[in-house]
Design an enzyme around this catalytic site. Structure first.
Site, mmCIF file in Angstrom:
data_model
loop_
_atom_site.group_PDB
_atom_site.id
_atom_site.type_symbol
_atom_site.label_atom_id
_atom_site.label_comp_id
_atom_site.label_asym_id
_atom_site.label_seq_id
_atom_site.Cartn_x
_atom_site.Cartn_y
_atom_site.Cartn_z
ATOM 1 N N CYS A 197 0.814 -1.227 0.000
ATOM 2 C CA CYS A 197 0.000 0.000 0.000
ATOM 3 C C CYS A 197 0.845 1.274 0.000
ATOM 4 O O CYS A 197 0.359 2.341 -0.373
ATOM 5 C CB CYS A 197 -0.950 0.009 1.195
ATOM 6 S SG CYS A 197 -2.079 -1.382 1.215
ATOM 7 N N HIS A 200 -3.367 7.295 1.775
ATOM 8 C CA HIS A 200 -3.747 5.965 1.292
ATOM 9 C C HIS A 200 -5.126 5.659 1.875
ATOM 10 O O HIS A 200 -5.383 5.879 3.058
ATOM 11 C CB HIS A 200 -2.716 4.936 1.756
ATOM 12 C CG HIS A 200 -3.198 3.532 1.621
ATOM 13 N ND1 HIS A 200 -3.732 3.051 0.454
ATOM 14 C CD2 HIS A 200 -3.251 2.506 2.508
ATOM 15 C CE1 HIS A 200 -4.083 1.794 0.635
ATOM 16 N NE2 HIS A 200 -3.810 1.438 1.865
ATOM 17 N N ASN A 236 -10.106 -0.058 -0.429
ATOM 18 C CA ASN A 236 -8.641 0.002 -0.383
ATOM 19 C C ASN A 236 -8.085 -0.572 -1.686
ATOM 20 O O ASN A 236 -8.163 -1.774 -1.914
ATOM 21 C CB ASN A 236 -8.153 -0.806 0.826
ATOM 22 C CG ASN A 236 -6.644 -0.744 1.011
ATOM 23 O OD1 ASN A 236 -5.910 -0.348 0.099
ATOM 24 N ND2 ASN A 236 -6.176 -1.142 2.172
HETATM 25 N N1 ACO Z 1 -18.681 -8.158 8.882
HETATM 26 C C1 ACO Z 1 -19.194 -8.421 10.089
HETATM 27 N N2 ACO Z 1 -18.416 -8.695 11.157
HETATM 28 C C2 ACO Z 1 -17.093 -8.729 10.969
HETATM 29 C C3 ACO Z 1 -16.505 -8.467 9.734
HETATM 30 C C4 ACO Z 1 -17.363 -8.180 8.644
HETATM 31 N N3 ACO Z 1 -16.896 -7.900 7.412
HETATM 32 N N4 ACO Z 1 -15.165 -8.568 9.845
HETATM 33 C C5 ACO Z 1 -14.909 -8.856 11.137
HETATM 34 N N5 ACO Z 1 -16.063 -8.956 11.799
HETATM 35 C C6 ACO Z 1 -16.270 -9.276 13.229
HETATM 36 C C7 ACO Z 1 -15.147 -10.096 13.795
HETATM 37 O O1 ACO Z 1 -15.319 -11.465 13.510
HETATM 38 C C8 ACO Z 1 -15.288 -9.783 15.259
HETATM 39 O O2 ACO Z 1 -16.328 -10.593 15.784
HETATM 40 P P1 ACO Z 1 -16.239 -11.228 17.272
HETATM 41 O O3 ACO Z 1 -16.176 -10.051 18.197
HETATM 42 O O4 ACO Z 1 -17.493 -12.018 17.357
HETATM 43 O O5 ACO Z 1 -14.980 -12.049 17.254
HETATM 44 C C9 ACO Z 1 -15.766 -8.337 15.307
HETATM 45 O O6 ACO Z 1 -16.271 -8.078 13.971
HETATM 46 C C10 ACO Z 1 -14.689 -7.348 15.656
HETATM 47 O O7 ACO Z 1 -13.532 -7.646 14.876
HETATM 48 P P2 ACO Z 1 -12.273 -6.695 14.844
HETATM 49 O O8 ACO Z 1 -11.275 -7.244 13.893
HETATM 50 O O9 ACO Z 1 -11.816 -6.423 16.260
HETATM 51 O O10 ACO Z 1 -12.939 -5.369 14.264
HETATM 52 P P3 ACO Z 1 -12.315 -3.946 14.054
HETATM 53 O O11 ACO Z 1 -13.131 -2.909 14.672
HETATM 54 O O12 ACO Z 1 -10.841 -3.938 14.349
HETATM 55 O O13 ACO Z 1 -12.499 -3.726 12.485
HETATM 56 C C11 ACO Z 1 -11.177 -3.863 10.501
HETATM 57 C C12 ACO Z 1 -11.890 -4.618 11.593
HETATM 58 C C13 ACO Z 1 -12.203 -3.086 9.708
HETATM 59 C C14 ACO Z 1 -10.449 -4.855 9.605
HETATM 60 C C15 ACO Z 1 -10.177 -2.871 11.133
HETATM 61 O O14 ACO Z 1 -9.390 -3.516 12.100
HETATM 62 C C16 ACO Z 1 -9.288 -2.244 10.118
HETATM 63 O O15 ACO Z 1 -9.723 -1.563 9.230
HETATM 64 N N6 ACO Z 1 -7.975 -2.405 10.265
HETATM 65 C C17 ACO Z 1 -7.046 -1.835 9.328
HETATM 66 C C18 ACO Z 1 -6.729 -2.842 8.367
HETATM 67 C C19 ACO Z 1 -6.502 -2.299 7.006
HETATM 68 O O16 ACO Z 1 -7.055 -1.323 6.578
HETATM 69 N N7 ACO Z 1 -5.657 -2.999 6.283
HETATM 70 C C20 ACO Z 1 -5.430 -2.702 4.933
HETATM 71 C C21 ACO Z 1 -4.015 -2.871 4.573
HETATM 72 S S1 ACO Z 1 -2.971 -1.890 5.534
HETATM 73 C C22 ACO Z 1 -3.394 -0.407 5.165
HETATM 74 O O17 ACO Z 1 -3.818 -0.198 4.073
HETATM 75 C C23 ACO Z 1 -3.224 0.626 6.211
#
Ligand code: ACO
Length: 323
Positions: free
Chosen positions: A113, A250, A280
């Site tokens: 990224c 980004h 993304n």
């Molecule tokens: N739909 C519904 N529920 C979901 C989904 C979904 N698509 N994905 C995860 N969940 C659930 C999980 O299973 C979890 O359930 P549980 O509590 O029963 O176990 C719950 O949601 C919470 O999961 P978390 O991973 O803690 O959720 P979070 O608030 O952290 O959000 C996310 C997840 C959106 C991936 C976030 O962490 C994020 O955006 N992180 C950055 C990652 C990113 O952008 N990476 C891209 C590459 S790096 C970059 O570009 C910067």
């Protein structure tokens, strides 16, 4: 002194749009969850017969037209991509052929990224050393190819697209009033590989693999690392953040954009956000956002821009330029 100046910007998005509701038909997710946690409403998805190089070529043609240049002028092509058409040759060489550009320099940069920020810094070095007169710097991805469509924690986050800029040398006074690239900061920390990677490759599994991510860990590192790189790039450029007209991050997640802006005291009305419609698109997201801001008239020639990113590696960085 020579400066690398952006003289043209272009973008390409595949025509197919996939909404959150479309995803909810085959993954256990919902529009409400995705919007609340990411700000994403939809993403573009390339058809199976549309490789990354097609998107890159289309964005490049647009950028060349805006710059008033033709493929015959291009002597350097750098493509930031983590989804190349083939393991080799470089997608940049494929794009060179598709554009009909003459023999010159063409290679890919792999910094996931952060790739576009890395590629801008690399191109800047060629230009200020007098080794390139008309460079294409392209971010192009088909990230949907790397998705595990059973993993709701990742497959809802990514999309496909490409953005391109033409960089040309212009002489400047060596001050922050100059047009062109004024400073950058690049970082990598390979010890954080497990947070975000693809579980395949030619020298390990012999497969392409699927994207794996510990989302909440990546989130935490993103806000801290990006903020540090933004400050370092601004310092190297000799500017303060208050001099930046537009922050072009980004586009990973609206909450990361908001978190960085809050940490650095930047008003949301100075941040370009396209994550709602593009999701993304990895290395493509910054030039796509730049192209959107230019096309809708918000970003204007002469303005100070700061681009920043973090991605797999981990890699991260920022670049400061006056348009
Ligand atoms: N739909 C519904 N529920 C979901 C989904 C979904 N698509 N994905 C995860 N969940 C659930 C999980 O299973 C979890 O359930 P549980 O509590 O029963 O176990 C719950 O949601 C919470 O999961 P978390 O991973 O803690 O959720 P979070 O608030 O952290 O959000 C996310 C997840 C959106 C991936 C976030 O962490 C994020 O955006 N992180 C950055 C990652 C990113 O952008 N990476 C891209 C590459 S790096 C970059 O570009 C910067």
């Amino acid at each position: 002194m020579l400066r690398s100046v952006v003289t043209g910007v272009g973008a390409a998005l595949p025509p197919d749009i996939v909404t959150n509701d479309d995803l909810a038909k085959f993954v256990d997710t919902s529009d409400a969850w995705i919007v609340e946690r990411t700000g994403i409403h939809a993403r573009h998805r390339a058809a199976a017969d549309m490789p990354t190089s097609d998107l890159a070529t289309s964005a490049a043609r647009q950028a060349l037209a805006v710059a008033g240049r033709s493929a015959a002028d291009v002597d350097l092509i750098i493509i930031a991509t983590t989804t190349p058409d083939l393991t080799f040759p470089a997608t940049a060489a494929i794009v060179q052929r598709k554009l009909g550009a003459p023999v010159g320099i063409a290679f890919d940069v792999q910094a996931v990224c952060s790739g576009f920020v890395y590629a801008m810094a690399v191109a800047d070095n060629f230009i200020v050393r007098g080794m390139a007169k008309c460079a294409l710097v392209i971010g192009a991805e088909t990230m949907t190819r790397l998705m595990d469509w059973t993993d709701r924690g990742t497959c809802v986050l990514f999309g496909d697209g490409a953005g391109a800029v033409v960089l040309e040398p212009m002489s400047g006074e060596g001050t922050t009033a100059d047009r062109g690239i004024l400073g950058f900061a690049l970082r990598a920390d390979g010890t954080k590989q497990d947070l975000l990677y693809v579980d395949g490759g030619p020298s390990t599994t012999g497969t392409v693999g699927k994207l794996r991510m510990q989302g909440n860990q990546v989130f935490r590192h993103a806000v801290v690392n990006i903020s540090e790189a933004v400050i370092a790039a601004a310092e190297q450029a000799g500017i303060t953040l208050s001099q930046v007209d537009w922050f072009i991050p980004h586009q990973a997640n609206q909450r990361i954009l908001d978190g960085v802006a809050r940490r650095l005291g930047i008003n949301a009305d100075r941040v370009i956000s396209t994550v709602a419609e593009h999701a993304n698109t990895s290395a493509a997201s910054i030039p796509l956002a730049l192209a959107c801001g230019v096309a809708d008239g918000r970003i204007k020639p002469g303005q100070m821009l700061l681009m920043e990113a973090m991605g797999g590696g981990l890699t991260w960085g920022a670049v400061v330029l006056r348009l």
